[in-house]
Design an enzyme around this catalytic site. Structure first.
Site: not given
Ligand code: ATP
Ligand code: MG
Length: 440
Positions: A56, A58, A136
């Site tokens: 996805d 963001d 994170d």
């Molecule tokens: P994926 O969607 O492939 O699981 P992602 O990195 O996009 O990986 P998401 O959960 O969609 O993960 O979160 C988007 C972004 O928000 C992350 O890349 C990170 O920068 C931030 N983020 C998400 N969860 C946390 C958290 N628990 N603490 C701090 N930052 C977070």
């Molecule tokens: Mg994501």
């Protein structure tokens, strides 16, 4: 101080607009043309740079949720812990967040932590560098700037990406206490992206793993789906066990595995994880009902044996009571929706019927809507337990795979011959229920 910033200009990296979804681009451009800063952030940037297809996209911006709402007709504001805007394009949703800031001058209305340091509310807005500090891992602190197509990398994210290292931003102990789910995310990214967890980031996990027990069960359920239904279940499971992250999520089966690391429960977990990965890779359906039924089968079995001894309930009633107990306890840490816990019970009850329902009764069982799932679990139990259950599983396999005429023969043969004495564990058990301590 603050985080190190690297800016990679458009000709210094491989991201092109063609790799970004049309809807994400629309959102980025609309924000930018309205005078706001707008970046693609996190997994979208990271995955494109790694040559993967992002799950996805963001977006982050300095526009507040109310500003965003005014710009997009198709906008819904969501979230309590983090207030976010969802821009909805049919089934595609672009998540737009406002830069998050620090908590120092804020009050309870916008930000709040509990006694362990966990963030309960986090709605302080700030600038991009503060936003980066709140993310994170460094590999997730990558921002693609729509105004000049450059990438801003904070905390050495771009270097860590190239070195394939998962590194937490800031002090790991503090960051895990703020949000223990980050420990699971470290594991998930390591397996998904084939990266190493940096030593400093890995170090505190074992000691802090018990904090996961306090995460709201609904959020945990979402995390569990991401860990076990995306093709990396076995790798995630093994790494979670090494870090002590499994038992806090699944305390009942976790305890059984700790008691006997080579016992049935431990074997079942390995078999289920491998099986789930294979199904995902073959594009077959994987359902939480089957997954939880399989994982929790041995806890149910043990609980049923205990109940039978304590209360003298019949074999069947003891199992029904045990199913309720085990599900109830599991739902304290992971809230399995009822649409999955109900079929999980069916799958369990069918185990009892499959164990004794060979012969002509088999035709009736075949028609049960949950037969297939129950049969699949029986096959896994055969692999795990071998012996008698493996024989029963073999019989069912022959029966299921036979055509109609052969089926009748198989059913008759077993009924007429040795099925009664070969498969009569419930008889024996009824006479001597205390003899068998569930596992081993
Ligand atoms: P994926 O969607 O492939 O699981 P992602 O990195 O996009 O990986 P998401 O959960 O969609 O993960 O979160 C988007 C972004 O928000 C992350 O890349 C990170 O920068 C931030 N983020 C998400 N969860 C946390 C958290 N628990 N603490 C701090 N930052 C977070
Ligand atoms: Mg994501």
């Amino acid at each position: 101080d603050g985080l190190r910033l690297d800016i990679i200009s458009r000709d210094g990296h491989s991201i092109s607009r063609r790799q970004i979804s049309e809807n994400a681009l629309k959102v980025l451009y609309r924000l930018n043309k309205s005078g706001y800063k707008a970046y693609l952030v996190g997994g979208g940037v990271r995955d494109i740079l790694l040559g993967l297809e992002p799950k996805d996209f963001d977006v982050v911006t300095n526009a507040t949720p109310d500003d965003i709402k005014k710009l997009f007709r198709n906008c819904r504001l969501v979230g309590r812990r983090f207030r976010l805007a969802h821009i909805v394009f049919g089934r595609d949703v672009i998540e737009v967040a406002t830069f998050r800031g620090h908590h120092s001058e804020s009050n309870d209305k916008v930000s709040k932590s509990n006694a362990e340091g966990r963030l309960l509310r986090d709605n302080v807005y700030g600038e991009i560098d503060e936003d980066a500090e709140r993310r994170d891992f460094t590999i997730n602190a990558l921002y693609y700037d729509i105004s000049d197509y450059s990438i801003r990398s904070y905390g050495g994210g771009i270097n860590d990406l190239n070195a394939r290292t998962i590194k937490l931003i800031g002090d790991p102990d503090t960051r895990y206490r703020e949000d223990p789910v980050r420990m699971l995310r470290a594991v998930r990214f390591a397996t998904k992206l084939d990266m190493q967890i940096d030593a400093v980031t890995a170090d505190p996990i074992k000691a802090l793993a018990p904090l996961l027990a306090d995460i709201p069960a609904a959020r945990m359920y979402e995390e569990v789906l991401k860990l076990f239904f995306a093709g990396k279940a076995e790798a995630n499971y093994n790494m979670m066990q090494r870090f002590g992250l499994f038992a806090p999520l699944f305390p009942q089966v976790g305890a059984l595995i700790e008691e006997s690391p080579k016992g049935h429960a431990a074997k079942m977990l390995q078999v289920v994880m491998r099986n789930t990965d294979i199904r995902v890779s073959e594009d077959k359906t994987v359902t939480p009902a089957f997954f939880f039924a399989a994982i929790l089968w041995y806890p149910v079995k043990q609980r049923a044996d205990d109940i039978a001894i304590e209360s003298g309930l019949t074999h069947y009633d003891a199992y029904v009571a045990a199913m309720g107990d085990v599900l109830e306890k599991q739902c304290l840490t992971i809230s399995l929706p009822r649409r999955f816990s109900t079929p999980a019970r069916d799958i369990w009850q069918l185990q009892l019927r499959l164990e004794r329902g060979q012969g002509t009764r088999a035709f009736k069982l075949l028609e049960h809507p949950k037969f297939r799932a129950a049969y699949d679990l029986l096959l896994l139990r055969g692999e795990v337990e071998m012996g008698n259950i493996a024989k029963i599983a073999e019989w069912w396999k022959a029966f299921v795979e036979a055509d109609d005429t052969d089926r009748s023969d198989i059913a008759k043969s077993i009924k007429g011959s040795n099925s009664r004495n070969r498969n009569a564990p419930q008889r024996k058990r009824r006479r001597k229920p205390a003899a068998k301590p569930a596992e081993e």
